[in-house]
Motif scaffolding. Structure first.
Motif, PDB file in Angstrom:
ATOM      1  N   THR A  48       0.811  -1.225   0.000  1.00 53.17           N
ATOM      2  CA  THR A  48       0.000   0.000   0.000  1.00 53.17           C
ATOM      3  C   THR A  48       0.846   1.278   0.000  1.00 53.17           C
ATOM      4  O   THR A  48       0.409   2.300  -0.507  1.00 53.17           O
ATOM      5  CB  THR A  48      -0.960   0.068   1.214  1.00 53.17           C
ATOM      6  OG1 THR A  48      -0.186   0.089   2.406  1.00 53.17           O
ATOM      7  CG2 THR A  48      -1.913  -1.103   1.260  1.00 53.17           C
ATOM      8  N   ALA A  49       2.035   1.219   0.557  1.00 52.15           N
ATOM      9  CA  ALA A  49       2.849   2.443   0.647  1.00 52.15           C
ATOM     10  C   ALA A  49       4.137   2.381  -0.179  1.00 52.15           C
ATOM     11  O   ALA A  49       4.337   3.180  -1.085  1.00 52.15           O
ATOM     12  CB  ALA A  49       3.178   2.739   2.112  1.00 52.15           C
ATOM     13  N   ALA A 100       7.510   7.687   7.977  1.00 56.28           N
ATOM     14  CA  ALA A 100       7.063   8.363   6.751  1.00 56.28           C
ATOM     15  C   ALA A 100       7.696   7.661   5.554  1.00 56.28           C
ATOM     16  O   ALA A 100       8.800   7.996   5.115  1.00 56.28           O
ATOM     17  CB  ALA A 100       7.445   9.829   6.802  1.00 56.28           C
ATOM     18  N   ILE A 101       6.979   6.685   5.040  1.00 56.58           N
ATOM     19  CA  ILE A 101       7.558   5.835   3.994  1.00 56.58           C
ATOM     20  C   ILE A 101       7.769   6.607   2.692  1.00 56.58           C
ATOM     21  O   ILE A 101       8.653   6.282   1.910  1.00 56.58           O
ATOM     22  CB  ILE A 101       6.697   4.564   3.828  1.00 56.58           C
ATOM     23  CG1 ILE A 101       6.898   3.716   5.096  1.00 56.58           C
ATOM     24  CG2 ILE A 101       7.094   3.761   2.602  1.00 56.58           C
ATOM     25  CD1 ILE A 101       5.955   2.581   5.261  1.00 56.58           C
ATOM     26  N   LYS A 102       6.996   7.660   2.514  1.00 65.88           N
ATOM     27  CA  LYS A 102       7.228   8.477   1.311  1.00 65.88           C
ATOM     28  C   LYS A 102       8.662   9.017   1.323  1.00 65.88           C
ATOM     29  O   LYS A 102       9.335   9.023   0.295  1.00 65.88           O
ATOM     30  CB  LYS A 102       6.212   9.622   1.240  1.00 65.88           C
ATOM     31  CG  LYS A 102       6.333  10.419  -0.051  1.00 65.88           C
ATOM     32  CD  LYS A 102       5.295  11.492  -0.177  1.00 65.88           C
ATOM     33  CE  LYS A 102       5.307  12.164  -1.544  1.00 65.88           C
ATOM     34  NZ  LYS A 102       6.628  12.430  -2.109  1.00 65.88           N
ATOM     35  N   ARG A 150       5.387   0.386  -2.513  1.00 67.04           N
ATOM     36  CA  ARG A 150       5.252   0.236  -3.970  1.00 67.04           C
ATOM     37  C   ARG A 150       4.772   1.544  -4.603  1.00 67.04           C
ATOM     38  O   ARG A 150       5.352   2.035  -5.575  1.00 67.04           O
ATOM     39  CB  ARG A 150       4.276  -0.894  -4.314  1.00 67.04           C
ATOM     40  CG  ARG A 150       4.033  -1.025  -5.818  1.00 67.04           C
ATOM     41  CD  ARG A 150       2.922  -2.008  -6.130  1.00 67.04           C
ATOM     42  NE  ARG A 150       3.281  -3.393  -5.907  1.00 67.04           N
ATOM     43  CZ  ARG A 150       3.960  -4.158  -6.769  1.00 67.04           C
ATOM     44  NH1 ARG A 150       4.344  -3.658  -7.929  1.00 67.04           N
ATOM     45  NH2 ARG A 150       4.241  -5.405  -6.470  1.00 67.04           N
ATOM     46  N   LYS A 151       3.738   2.109  -4.012  1.00 74.43           N
ATOM     47  CA  LYS A 151       3.132   3.325  -4.567  1.00 74.43           C
ATOM     48  C   LYS A 151       4.138   4.482  -4.621  1.00 74.43           C
ATOM     49  O   LYS A 151       4.327   5.112  -5.663  1.00 74.43           O
ATOM     50  CB  LYS A 151       1.924   3.705  -3.696  1.00 74.43           C
ATOM     51  CG  LYS A 151       1.227   4.989  -4.120  1.00 74.43           C
ATOM     52  CD  LYS A 151       0.028   5.303  -3.239  1.00 74.43           C
ATOM     53  CE  LYS A 151       0.454   5.780  -1.855  1.00 74.43           C
ATOM     54  NZ  LYS A 151      -0.662   6.089  -0.968  1.00 74.43           N
ATOM     55  N   TYR A 152       4.802   4.721  -3.479  1.00 74.30           N
ATOM     56  CA  TYR A 152       5.699   5.881  -3.428  1.00 74.30           C
ATOM     57  C   TYR A 152       6.935   5.695  -4.316  1.00 74.30           C
ATOM     58  O   TYR A 152       7.414   6.640  -4.937  1.00 74.30           O
ATOM     59  CB  TYR A 152       6.128   6.162  -1.987  1.00 74.30           C
ATOM     60  CG  TYR A 152       5.004   6.639  -1.095  1.00 74.30           C
ATOM     61  CD1 TYR A 152       4.155   7.671  -1.493  1.00 74.30           C
ATOM     62  CD2 TYR A 152       4.790   6.063   0.159  1.00 74.30           C
ATOM     63  CE1 TYR A 152       3.126   8.119  -0.669  1.00 74.30           C
ATOM     64  CE2 TYR A 152       3.764   6.511   0.994  1.00 74.30           C
ATOM     65  CZ  TYR A 152       2.939   7.535   0.576  1.00 74.30           C
ATOM     66  OH  TYR A 152       1.931   7.969   1.398  1.00 74.30           O
ATOM     67  N   LEU A 153       7.461   4.467  -4.365  1.00 73.61           N
ATOM     68  CA  LEU A 153       8.636   4.231  -5.221  1.00 73.61           C
ATOM     69  C   LEU A 153       8.255   4.434  -6.687  1.00 73.61           C
ATOM     70  O   LEU A 153       8.956   5.098  -7.438  1.00 73.61           O
ATOM     71  CB  LEU A 153       9.173   2.808  -4.997  1.00 73.61           C
ATOM     72  CG  LEU A 153       9.942   2.590  -3.680  1.00 73.61           C
ATOM     73  CD1 LEU A 153      10.126   1.101  -3.395  1.00 73.61           C
ATOM     74  CD2 LEU A 153      11.307   3.289  -3.712  1.00 73.61           C
ATOM     75  N   LYS A 154       7.109   3.867  -7.052  1.00 76.38           N
ATOM     76  CA  LYS A 154       6.689   3.970  -8.458  1.00 76.38           C
ATOM     77  C   LYS A 154       6.462   5.428  -8.847  1.00 76.38           C
ATOM     78  O   LYS A 154       6.902   5.871  -9.914  1.00 76.38           O
ATOM     79  CB  LYS A 154       5.420   3.131  -8.687  1.00 76.38           C
ATOM     80  CG  LYS A 154       4.950   3.169 -10.130  1.00 76.38           C
ATOM     81  CD  LYS A 154       4.330   1.873 -10.586  1.00 76.38           C
ATOM     82  CE  LYS A 154       3.961   1.894 -12.062  1.00 76.38           C
ATOM     83  NZ  LYS A 154       5.040   2.376 -12.946  1.00 76.38           N
TER      84      LYS A 154
END
Ligand code: BGC
Length: 372
Positions: A63-64, A292-294, A66-70
């Motif tokens: 949920t986090a 803060a994974i972003k 993958r999204k932020y890396l992409k």
């Protein structure tokens, strides 16, 4: 117990990431992606491969992370391939091989354990592929960089959180159960070092009583439930649970619910997952740790993109690999403790949305907690 602790380089406090291209004698031991002339590398950056560990030990990976890396790779227009090994060590190796065959010049991995992580990193290095340890350090590995949070601090926040919640409940000589992360995850060692640094003095002084203390293989939430059920059967007076992440915490809470002990026995967590935050709103979980994974993904993407362009980025901190003694160029970010009163910070930061958090019965609790 102290084995595996990381000593963080003096510059770690700065936490900033310098992306200046280093001179030849900078001492940077970065493995470089290709021997192509820099002009060619500049016009055609390489491809970045990312291998995530699983989708069950924590919601965060899918949920986090993958999204932020992409988002970060796509925004930079860099070709990328993000895959998930789903907890399968053979698949992990196969995915890495395929990524390299398909032209990855940078590999970002979250290892499933140090042994298989090292095999992947060493093979990549031998093929001129630059590597980054994402979130978990591969002990004895060869990654050019390591990006994570200050994981000992994460554990310390968990320990302090449990103490705070037990103090609020005026607990008297509480028996503490510790539900640790995977024994093969170096982070789990660091989390434990962190929370034991808070709890051990309490055990030693007799303020708290040390109860069952067990690791959960692969952070498996189902096994965590079985383990905690046994703990509670053997020691029905458990009065506080140090659970190393939200998934393990939820497993303990489910068991406590069956005994109507939820809300009475504080439980910790980590990852600020929707489930963890809802458990906090409901009063069943004492706290979680928000990472803060972003920021973690952005710092990683910045390094990976520079490597893909044939640059030699420099990181401001180093972490000593306790197995090899190697100083690994690193970025370490600060975690934050989350209680009922600051659940709203996680929403304000955009990590979870009000819509997913404040469903059904949680709507009123969200209002009480000031989530807007
Ligand atoms: C991560 C945690 C996560 C756990 C299980 C750890 O290495 O740092 O955020 O909850 O793995 O996936």
């Amino acid at each position: 117990m102290r084995k595996g602790i990381l000593s963080i380089g003096a510059a770690a406090a700065a936490l900033s990431l310098g992306l200046t291209a280093c001179g030849g004698n900078s001492g940077d031991t970065t493995a470089q992606g290709s021997s192509a002339p820099s002009s060619a590398a500049a016009t055609k950056p390489g491809k970045i491969g990312v291998i995530l560990p699983d989708s069950k030990s924590s919601a965060r990976w899918e949920t986090a992370d993958r999204k932020y890396l992409k988002e970060a790779f796509d925004a930079a227009g860099i070709a990328n391939d993000i895959q998930n090994a789903q907890g399968d060590k053979n698949a992990f190796q196969t995915i890495a091989d395929q990524m390299i065959t398909n032209g990855a010049t940078v590999l970002v991995i979250v290892n499933l354990d140090s042994g298989t992580g090292k095999a992947v990193l060493d093979k990549a290095q031998s093929q001129g592929v630059a590597t980054i340890d994402y979130d978990r350090l591969t002990l004895g590995g060869s990654a050019s960089y390591y990006v994570s949070f200050d994981n000992t601090k994460v554990g310390q926040l968990q320990g302090e959180g449990l103490v705070k919640c037990l103090t609020d409940k005026k607990a008297d000589k509480p028996i503490i159960a510790e539900l640790n992360g995977s024994p093969t995850d170096n982070n789990a060692t660091l989390f434990k070092n962190g929370y034991d640094s808070v709890l051990k003095p309490k055990y030693d002084s007799g303020d708290y009583v040390k109860g069952p203390d067990q690791s959960v293989p692969d952070w498996d939430n189902t096994q965590a439930g079985t383990i905690f059920e046994q703990m509670l059967t053997q020691q029905p007076k458990i009065a506080g649970v140090l659970a190393a992440n939200d998934g393990l915490g939820n497993a303990a809470i489910s068991v406590l619910k069956k005994q109507k002990l939820n809300g009475k026995v504080p439980v910790t967590g980590q990852d600020a997952t929707v489930q963890g935050l809802q458990n906090i709103l409901a009063g069943d979980q004492c706290m979680t740790v928000y990472k803060a994974i972003k920021k973690e993904a952005d710092a990683t993407a910045q390094l990976a993109i520079a490597l893909a362009k044939g640059e030699k980025p420099s990181a401001s901190a180093t972490v000593k690999d306790p197995e090899s003694g190697r100083d690994v160029p690193s970025v370490l970010l600060e975690p934050q403790a989350i209680y009922f009163d600051n659940v709203k910070d996680v929403v304000a930061d955009g990590f979870v949305s009000k819509d997913e958090l404040c469903t059904g019965d949680f709507a009123d609790l969200c209002t009480k907690a000031g989530v807007s």
